[in-house]
Design an enzyme around this catalytic site. Structure first.
Site, PDB file in Angstrom:
ATOM      1  N   LYS A 267       0.814  -1.159   0.158  1.00  0.00           N
ATOM      2  CA  LYS A 267       0.072  -0.256   0.002  1.00  0.00           C
ATOM      3  C   LYS A 267       0.893   1.246   0.113  1.00  0.00           C
ATOM      4  CE  LYS A 267      -3.250   2.437   2.526  1.00  0.00           C
ATOM      5  NZ  LYS A 267      -4.052   2.369   3.800  1.00  0.00           N
ATOM      6  N   ASP A 272      -2.252  10.413   4.036  1.00  0.00           N
ATOM      7  CA  ASP A 272      -4.134   9.971   3.851  1.00  0.00           C
ATOM      8  C   ASP A 272      -4.381  10.615   4.799  1.00  0.00           C
ATOM      9  OD1 ASP A 272      -6.145   8.633   4.319  1.00  0.00           O
ATOM     10  OD2 ASP A 272      -5.186   6.781   5.535  1.00  0.00           O
ATOM     11  N   LYS A 279     -10.212  12.901   8.421  1.00  0.00           N
ATOM     12  CA  LYS A 279      -9.457  12.536  10.375  1.00  0.00           C
ATOM     13  C   LYS A 279      -9.526  13.553  10.568  1.00  0.00           C
ATOM     14  CE  LYS A 279      -6.545   8.399   8.506  1.00  0.00           C
ATOM     15  NZ  LYS A 279      -6.953   7.537   8.924  1.00  0.00           N
ATOM     16  N   ASP A 290       0.788   6.157   5.607  1.00  0.00           N
ATOM     17  CA  ASP A 290       0.447   5.232   5.161  1.00  0.00           C
ATOM     18  C   ASP A 290       1.233   4.746   3.984  1.00  0.00           C
ATOM     19  OD1 ASP A 290      -1.612   3.995   5.484  1.00  0.00           O
ATOM     20  OD2 ASP A 290      -3.079   5.666   4.390  1.00  0.00           O
ATOM     21  N   ASP A 349     -12.446   7.362   3.397  1.00  0.00           N
ATOM     22  CA  ASP A 349     -11.007   7.164   4.674  1.00  0.00           C
ATOM     23  C   ASP A 349     -10.605   5.553   4.750  1.00  0.00           C
ATOM     24  OD1 ASP A 349      -8.980   7.555   6.353  1.00  0.00           O
ATOM     25  OD2 ASP A 349      -9.873   7.911   7.687  1.00  0.00           O
ATOM     26  N   GLU A 351      -9.473   3.783   1.990  1.00  0.00           N
ATOM     27  CA  GLU A 351      -9.062   4.214   1.093  1.00  0.00           C
ATOM     28  C   GLU A 351      -7.630   2.988   0.245  1.00  0.00           C
ATOM     29  OE1 GLU A 351      -7.665   5.452   3.489  1.00  0.00           O
ATOM     30  OE2 GLU A 351      -5.557   5.196   3.042  1.00  0.00           O
ATOM     31  N   ARG A 353      -8.362  -0.508   1.160  1.00  0.00           N
ATOM     32  CA  ARG A 353      -8.764  -1.295   0.202  1.00  0.00           C
ATOM     33  C   ARG A 353      -8.552  -1.294  -0.895  1.00  0.00           C
ATOM     34  NH1 ARG A 353     -12.715  -1.969   4.983  1.00  0.00           N
ATOM     35  NH2 ARG A 353     -10.787  -0.598   6.020  1.00  0.00           N
TER      36      ARG A 353
HETATM   37  N1  BES Z   1      -4.664   4.216   6.995  1.00  0.00           N
HETATM   38  C1  BES Z   1      -5.330   3.812   7.887  1.00  0.00           C
HETATM   39  C2  BES Z   1      -5.308   3.327   8.869  1.00  0.00           C
HETATM   40  C3  BES Z   1      -3.812   3.352  10.432  1.00  0.00           C
HETATM   41  C4  BES Z   1      -4.306   4.318  11.231  1.00  0.00           C
HETATM   42  C5  BES Z   1      -3.387   3.098  10.440  1.00  0.00           C
HETATM   43  C6  BES Z   1      -4.430   5.311  11.842  1.00  0.00           C
HETATM   44  C7  BES Z   1      -2.437   3.416  11.806  1.00  0.00           C
HETATM   45  C8  BES Z   1      -2.988   4.260  12.439  1.00  0.00           C
HETATM   46  C9  BES Z   1      -6.192   3.398   6.870  1.00  0.00           C
HETATM   47  O1  BES Z   1      -7.020   3.819   5.347  1.00  0.00           O
HETATM   48  C10 BES Z   1      -7.859   4.341   7.848  1.00  0.00           C
HETATM   49  O2  BES Z   1      -8.078   4.785   7.944  1.00  0.00           O
HETATM   50  N2  BES Z   1      -8.579   3.347   7.779  1.00  0.00           N
HETATM   51  C11 BES Z   1     -10.100   3.290   8.384  1.00  0.00           C
HETATM   52  C12 BES Z   1     -11.259   2.480   8.231  1.00  0.00           C
HETATM   53  C13 BES Z   1     -12.323   2.798   8.461  1.00  0.00           C
HETATM   54  C14 BES Z   1     -12.788   4.235   8.159  1.00  0.00           C
HETATM   55  C15 BES Z   1     -12.762   1.506   7.996  1.00  0.00           C
HETATM   56  C16 BES Z   1      -9.712   3.000  10.312  1.00  0.00           C
HETATM   57  O3  BES Z   1      -9.162   2.320  10.664  1.00  0.00           O
HETATM   58  O4  BES Z   1     -10.774   4.137  10.748  1.00  0.00           O
HETATM   59 ZN    ZN Z   2      -4.538   4.789   5.110  1.00  0.00          ZN
HETATM   60 MN    MN Z   3      -7.824   6.111   5.459  1.00  0.00          MN
END
Ligand code: BES
Ligand code: ZN
Ligand code: MN
Length: 500
Positions: A267, A272, A279, A290, A349, A351, A353
């Protein structure tokens, strides 16, 4: 830093410093005992006075030790050495390295690969010494005026002169150096800020590696190429950004032409923000990390090239920036992936996947033996597993077992979570083939369930590295994980020849 292994004559060696271990209960390691004999009991006398206990993180520098040509002896606490684990061994080497750089020592002989551990062979201790030295010596000073001092030359002492043992020790250093370089490359990429490390920057770096290694061929796909391939899911993420997406394909040919390759997918979200589902402000800067999945697979390609592994390996990096903008995807938008399946984007968010699914579909064309994707995919994984193992999910138990075993062997571990059908229901959408989020429960698993819909034809595993790819707080910075794990997994696919 240059690291090599030799059998050193401890009496005559003229080094600025010789480093030896002291275990709990003030027990001298073999090399320390040897020094003590040459010094007529000088070291054991110091120990009896109680200046050092032998606990991990305890250390002491001795000057002018009689009977030796070396200027100093550094005693390093090794704790209960028979129970030594990867993490503990690495912290022993790290504290040695810290002491050396505090004393501005540039050159040393290190004798820490003689612990009588039940878990780590002596040659594995050589490998881990090498890896840990590269880690401890790492500085991200590219963007700072002041550069801090570091070690330049280390000789690792290995007492066993037998040809077979020494051959293993030499291989151990070679592996340690390869993983060290790959991992530190990965850390550099991770630590660079989002305004420098863009998708274009990642693509340029990959093309640079291509010039360095004869067996590596890199291809970059641009937005137009991705449009032609129908990567509507990936492109929906980059729509809101002013910086163009890149799709990086690095092909390493170390095996026979007909050998099916191992594919690594990383990825590469270079920042992000969350997009329209933006966020909150806290620690948002850390979302420059990210792209650590991308950094991990690119770093692994460096290690693979350094080791000249006799297999074929392909790294695929879908790289985008996720930003809010008038052109950005909105919650509720429906996009069509390269596989033809439609996706309702309920949260912009989620994104990672969305870019990975198209990269996984793309990987099918290589008829891979196995595909492993690596991603900072879910905050839920940090909650579930913390900072120690990566989360592992797979559609093939044999592949999962191989990855778990590789992690245990090298100390860069993963922990498996279930990818049961029951969780798939959480991705139901009223308007498209699936939604891109699965609700509050089991966030890491539903993210993997989403990916599993694009890997039906593949022998596939997913590593969620959200908890292990970087440290926050005072130690903020990229860890370079899982370069050791991926390199170990690939070495183990070459038979026994890379085992130390
Ligand atoms: N890059 C983030 C995941 C992440 C967040 C990794 C904080 C490490 C620390 C990912 O893109 C994301 O934002 N995932 C969301 C998914 C949710 C919206 C289903 C998450 O984990 O909050
Ligand atoms: Zn992300
Ligand atoms: Mn995200």
């Amino acid at each position: 830093m240059e690291i090599s292994v030799k059998t050193i004559n401890l009496e005559t060696v003229k080094s600025p410093c010789i480093v030896v271990g002291v275990s709990d209960k003030r027990k001298l390691s073999d090399s320390a005992k040897q020094l003590d004999e040459l010094a007529n009991g000088f070291i054991s006398k110091v120990l009896r006075r109680g200046d050092i206990s032998g606990a991990i993180d305890d250390s002491l520098i001795l000057h002018n030790v009689p009977g030796l040509k070396a200027e100093r002896v550094l005693l390093v606490g090794c704790g209960q050495s028979s129970e030594i684990t990867h993490a503990k061994f690495q912290s022993i080497v790290t504290s040695a390295s810290t002491m050396l750089s505090k004393a501005s020592i540039k050159n040393a002989v290190i004798c820490l690969a003689d612990l009588d551990s039940k878990i780590l062979s002596n040659s594995m201790q050589i490998r881990l010494s090498t890896e840990a030295l590269h880690q401890a010596d790492y500085r991200f000073s590219e963007l700072k005026k002041e550069k801090s001092p570091s070690l330049t030359k280390v000789t690792l002492h290995f007492a066993d002169k037998k040809t077979a043992a020494m051959k293993k020790a030499k291989l151990a250093v070679q592996i340690g150096n390869a993983i060290g370089l790959g991992r530190n490359t990965s850390r550099d990429l991770g630590n660079l800020p989002g305004n420098i490390c863009t998708p274009t920057y990642l693509a340029r770096q990959a093309s640079n590696y291509d010039k360095r290694y004869a067996r590596l061929k890199t291809t970059i796909l641009n937005q137009k190429d991705m449009e032609k391939l129908g990567m509507g899911s990936l492109l929906s993420v980059s729509k809101g950004s002013r910086t163009p997406p890149k799709f990086i394909v690095m092909q390493y040919s170390g095996g026979k032409k007909a050998d099916r390759p191992y594919v690594l997918v990383g990825k590469g979200v270079t920042f992000d923000s969350g997009g329209i589902s933006i966020k909150s402000g806290a620690a948002m800067d850390e979302m420059k990390f990210d792209m650590c999945g991308a950094a991990g697979v690119m770093g692994t390609m460096i290690s693979v090239n350094e080791l000249n592994l006799p297999i074929n390996v392909i790294a695929i990096v879908p790289s985008v920036e996720n930003m809010p903008d008038g052109a950005a995807s909105k919650p509720g938008d429906i996009v069509t992936s390269m596989s033809g399946q439609t996706i309702e984007v309920l949260n912009t968010d989620a994104e990672g996947r969305l870019i990975l699914c198209d990269a996984l579909t793309y990987s099918e064309k290589f008829k891979p033996k196995a595909v492993i994707d690596v991603a900072t995919l879910t905050g839920a994984c940090v909650v579930a597993l913390g900072a120690h193992p990566a989360g592992l999910l797979s559609n093939q138990q044999k592949l999962a077992d191989q990855i778990l075993a590789a992690g245990t062997e090298c100390g860069d571990r993963a922990w498996q979570m279930p990818l049961w059908d029951e969780y798939q229901d959480q991705l139901k959408s009223n308007f498209a083939d699936m939604a891109n989020i699965g609700g509050r429960e089991a966030g890491t698993i539903t993210a993997a369930c989403f990916l599993s819909r694009f890997t039906k034809k593949l022998n596939w595993a997913h590593l969620d590295i959200a908890g292990v790819a970087w440290f926050g707080g005072a130690k903020k910075g990229s860890t370079g994980r899982p370069v050791p794990l991926l390199t170990q997994y690939l070495m183990e696919r070459c038979g026994k020849q890379y085992s130390v």
